[in-house]
Design an enzyme around this catalytic site. Structure first.
Site, short mmCIF file in Angstrom:
data_model
loop_
_atom_site.label_atom_id
_atom_site.label_comp_id
_atom_site.label_asym_id
_atom_site.label_seq_id
_atom_site.Cartn_x
_atom_site.Cartn_y
_atom_site.Cartn_z
N ILE A 152 3.40 -8.77 -6.73
CA ILE A 152 2.24 -8.03 -6.57
C ILE A 152 1.68 -7.45 -5.15
O ILE A 152 0.82 -6.95 -4.89
CB ILE A 152 0.89 -8.87 -6.92
CG1 ILE A 152 0.98 -10.30 -6.05
CG2 ILE A 152 1.07 -9.57 -8.52
CD1 ILE A 152 -0.04 -11.30 -6.64
N GLY A 207 5.80 -6.03 1.67
CA GLY A 207 5.75 -5.46 2.87
C GLY A 207 7.00 -5.61 3.31
O GLY A 207 8.03 -6.31 2.96
N TYR A 261 7.61 -7.23 5.78
CA TYR A 261 7.43 -8.63 6.50
C TYR A 261 7.28 -9.81 5.32
O TYR A 261 7.22 -10.93 5.85
CB TYR A 261 6.57 -8.58 7.41
CG TYR A 261 6.92 -7.83 8.30
CD1 TYR A 261 7.95 -7.93 9.31
CD2 TYR A 261 6.33 -6.41 8.31
CE1 TYR A 261 8.33 -6.62 10.33
CE2 TYR A 261 6.81 -5.29 9.13
CZ TYR A 261 7.68 -5.78 9.98
OH TYR A 261 8.18 -4.80 10.83
N VAL A 275 4.00 -10.74 -1.78
CA VAL A 275 3.29 -11.84 -2.63
C VAL A 275 3.76 -11.78 -3.85
O VAL A 275 3.72 -10.77 -4.37
CB VAL A 275 1.75 -11.37 -2.05
CG1 VAL A 275 0.80 -12.22 -2.92
CG2 VAL A 275 1.59 -11.35 -0.73
N ASP A 297 -9.49 -10.41 11.59
CA ASP A 297 -9.13 -9.33 11.10
C ASP A 297 -10.05 -9.32 9.66
O ASP A 297 -9.60 -9.06 8.61
CB ASP A 297 -7.61 -9.51 10.54
CG ASP A 297 -7.21 -8.12 10.08
OD1 ASP A 297 -7.58 -7.26 10.39
OD2 ASP A 297 -5.87 -8.05 9.57
#
Lengths: 523, 253
Positions: free
Chosen positions: A31, A34, A36, A39, A163
């Site tokens: 879902i 990236g 990195y 998910v 953030d």
């Protein structure tokens, strides 16, 4: 070792210590993705519970387990609050992982660690960006209060989130809002003596003190971001969409006035004050620009968007603001409508498809030039949520027939970057928490079926933020999902670097001092 | 609210002494006694301190690293996990968890400096691999509370925060990491025990102050006795005795 030996699975029981295997979960779909990490939405086999699995990538050969992941785990393990995302456990991948060439990997941990989170249906940005979505005042109050409650809890526990932005505020279908993605968070001491990096917080939500280079700061940095989100909810679009740091500061000064020693004692001593000091006098215009907001909202917003961090309102005081105690009162989260799941990544992708659809339409000279912008809330009080559902995008329970579950061809061109300008530029690391084919809730058409043929008004392909929406720019662009795909190393594609330059920062040293590379707007 | 000691994982993970004092079956098979086990852990705690001095990290990092190492060996055997690798890796992990990151290659450099012996030399990749095993064995619980913070507060409260008392009691706290106290007792009680010993040693009357604290003085005194016993036993420990423990560990089964 309590975990299974390579080749064996221990699906059934949780060891009394050590971690379970990721095989206790059935991955339903990816879902978010990236450079990195990924998910996944997954189901725990034993209980049937739906969770989100966030993979911690272990591709930094030199410094092992990422310190950002250590921070996040440390912090999440100590925070337990209804408005903070819950880290349920950490699981590892059993047996040797295969590397890209399919060879068994000697190090079983490489690439095989997942953080297991409770599953959340939406993020605030994704929800707000749904076409036709209009929040009621009571709903905004409800979200704001939960945001402040969660943040107050973090601050009391000496954690700075660092953030705060819409895509990191996850919302479930019970109307609960939870802070997520603690990949940039860290503990602070009350004396503010430690030197912290000023390269944190997504640019549009970054407070002036960080932009002016301070390395000693506290909870007030998060409160600035909250102010930006608050204004955005009321205004219908981001209020400071700067494309780089100088422009960001300039936008702030244009709205909040240029700081001087009177309104912000010490500002002229800030490390970068001389580089960025305003070239002309600017008056504070918050009241003027947002004169259409109701009085109490404006009053609170003024206190959040205070330039001097020492005078900025705290989360605790904000919760006591008149705004939350006057009619319409914040509604009960449970009373909020349920929406078919949406995350920024997903809304972004829909928009991309919409764009593509329009490209085609244009060729056939059928284009409807209509711009998408969020609708500001209805300011009148009284009919609290009646107006929540006006848009063409109905909540889950609306009458539209569900679209069959299963592979969703509308997403046939999923994660590849698509060209073209737009507010949500494609990026190499679309971090979102996106569920293209959530069959179970596939009603509402938002699941993908509806575009182009459905009842959706064509969304403008033009950037709603005017000239700022250059390709690859815009902190929203790369959409970190709340689960923080980018967290371990943080450099998500678009906003923090050159878009499409995915991988440029890979493997960079993850020590905090070097984070700035990853925000390299100007580099 | 979380994030205080009483709601922390540290508190929930406090163990009974008898659960800490368990030699793993694999180690027992090699003839390692409980005493050997303790010697080895003590030796590794000082190895961690020694490395920490080279890489220049705070005492707090050392304390966290030693705690990780001791928790690790409650669950894992020394036969399978060489203490000479576990110890520096715990320091490596603690340096990250305590925001004083030390590069793995720097650590490796000093390991080689301290040990000329080939078999104790480890490379960066060994440390990184062990790091994951340690994280897993610790169940990713990385927050450790230490007696230092409460020590300073207590001394101030008791009006004993002169250099002399601070120095002595701080040193005593450092020495408690040669034992397993941190796995068994809440840190503030360890701090109080150290203050108690220091005040008796310096002939300061703290009875009234301790009474006002409303802590269980029996526990404080028991911890103090453990510490004093430890010092007492230490005097009899010879280098040969410690080497004997390590050579048992080195035996091939």
């Amino acid at each position: 070792m309590a975990i299974a030996a390579p080749g064996q699975l221990n699906l059934n029981e949780a060891p009394t210590w050590g971690s379970r295997s990721v095989d206790c979960f059935e991955k339903l779909e990816q879902i978010g993705e990236g450079t990195y990490g990924q998910v996944y939405m997954a189901r725990e086999i034993k209980t049937g519970e739906i969770v989100a699995l966030k993979k911690i990538r272990m591709d930094n050969e030199r410094e092992g387990f990422p310190i950002t992941a250590i921070r996040e785990i440390k912090i999440l393990k100590k925070l337990h609050h209804e408005n903070v995302i819950k880290l349920k456990e950490i699981v590892t991948s059993p047996g040797p992982e295969k590397d890209e060439q399919g060879r068994p990997d000697g190090n079983k941990y490489k690439g095989g660690i997942y953080m297991v989170f409770e599953y959340m249906d939406h993020d605030l940005t994704g929800l707000a960006d749904r076409p036709g979505m209009r929040f009621s005042v009571a709903q905004i109050k409800c979200y704001m209060r939960q945001l402040l409650t969660g943040l107050h809890y973090c601050h009391v526990n000496q954690v700075l989130h660092r953030d705060i932005k819409g895509s990191n505020l996850l919302i479930d279908n019970e109307g609960n809002l939870k802070l997520a993605d603690f990949g940039l968070a860290r503990s602070f001491s009350n004396d503010h003596n430690a030197n912290l990096t000023n390269r944190v917080i997504t640019l549009w939500y970054r407070p002036p003190e960080l932009l002016l280079g301070t390395t000693k700061y506290g909870p007030a940095v998060d409160m600035w971001s909250v102010g930006c989100i608050f204004a955005e909810l009321l205004h219908g679009k981001p209020i400071f969409p700067g494309k780089d740091e100088p422009e960001q500061l300039n936008k702030i000064f244009e709205l909040c006035g240029a700081p001087d020693e009177v309104i912000w004692p010490g500002v002229t001593k800030m490390p970068w004050y001389n580089n960025f000091k305003p070239t002309r006098p600017m008056k504070r215009r918050v009241r003027e620009v947002f004169r259409h907001f109701d009085r109490h909202a404006l009053e609170l917003l003024e206190k959040m968007l205070t330039l001097d961090p020492a005078q900025r309102i705290s989360a605790k005081d904000a919760l006591d603001a008149e705004y939350f105690w006057t009619d319409p009162l914040p509604c009960d989260p449970k009373s909020l409508p349920k929406y078919e799941s949406s995350h920024e990544f997903q809304t972004k992708k829909k928009r991309q498809q919409q764009r593509q659809h329009e490209e085609n339409a244009k060729r056939q000279k059928l284009q409807h030039p209509q711009q998408h912008a969020r609708l500001p809330p209805i300011q009148q009080s009284g009919q609290a949520h009646a107006q929540v559902r006006p848009g063409p995008n109905p909540p889950v329970h609306a009458s539209q027939p569900p679209i069959a579950a299963g592979p969703n061809h509308h997403y046939a061109k999923p994660r590849g970057p698509a060209g073209g300008p737009g507010r949500y530029p494609p990026s190499g690391t679309t971090g979102g928490y996106n569920h293209p084919s959530r069959g179970a809730q596939g009603g509402g058409g938002g699941g993908g079926g509806g575009y182009g043929t459905g009842p959706y008004p064509p969304q403008g392909r033009g950037p709603p933020y005017g000239s700022n929406a250059m390709p690859g720019a815009g902190p929203r662009g790369a959409g970190g999902s709340g689960y923080g795909v980018g967290a371990p190393n943080y450099p998500r594609g678009g906003p923090y670097g050159s878009s499409g330059g995915s991988g440029a920062n890979r493997g960079s040293n993850m020590m905090s001092g070097n984070r700035n590379q990853q925000y390299g707007w100007q580099q | 609210m979380a994030a205080n000691f009483w709601t922390s994982s540290h508190y929930k993970q406090l163990m009974d002494q008898e659960d800490v004092d368990v030699v793993q079956p694999l180690d027992r098979d090699k003839g390692i006694t409980l005493e050997d086990f303790k010697f080895i852990k003590m030796q590794m705690a000082s190895y961690i301190s020694k490395l920490a001095q080279h890489v220049k990290v705070r005492q707090r990092v050392v304390a966290t690293a030693v705690t990780y190492m001791r928790r690790f060996f409650v669950r894992k055997s020394m036969t399978e996990y060489d203490p000479h690798l576990v110890a520096p890796t715990c320091l490596y992990l603690a340096s990250k968890a305590e925001e004083s990151t030390v590069q793995a290659r720097l650590l490796v450099f000093y390991i080689k400096k301290i040990y000329s012996d080939e078999k104790y030399r480890y490379e960066v990749k060994d440390i990184l691999e062990m790091e994951m095993k340690i994280l897993e064995a610790l169940n990713y619980y990385l927050v450790v509370f230490h007696p230092y913070r409460s020590l300073v507060q207590f001394l101030q409260d008791a009006g004993m925060n002169d250099i002399n008392m601070t120095h002595l009691s701080w040193g005593l706290v450092n020495d408690t990491y040669k034992m397993d106290l941190i796995l068994v007792h809440p840190p503030h009680l360890i701090a109080l025990a150290c203050i108690y010993i220091a005040s008796v040693y310096r002939d300061k009357d703290t009875t009234a102050w301790f009474e006002e604290l409303r802590v269980d003085m029996n526990v404080v005194k028991n911890i103090s006795m453990e510490i004093l016993d430890f010092y007492e036993n230490q005097r009899m420990v010879t280098e040969e005795r410690i080497n004997a423990a390590f050579s048992k560990l080195a035996l091939k089964p």
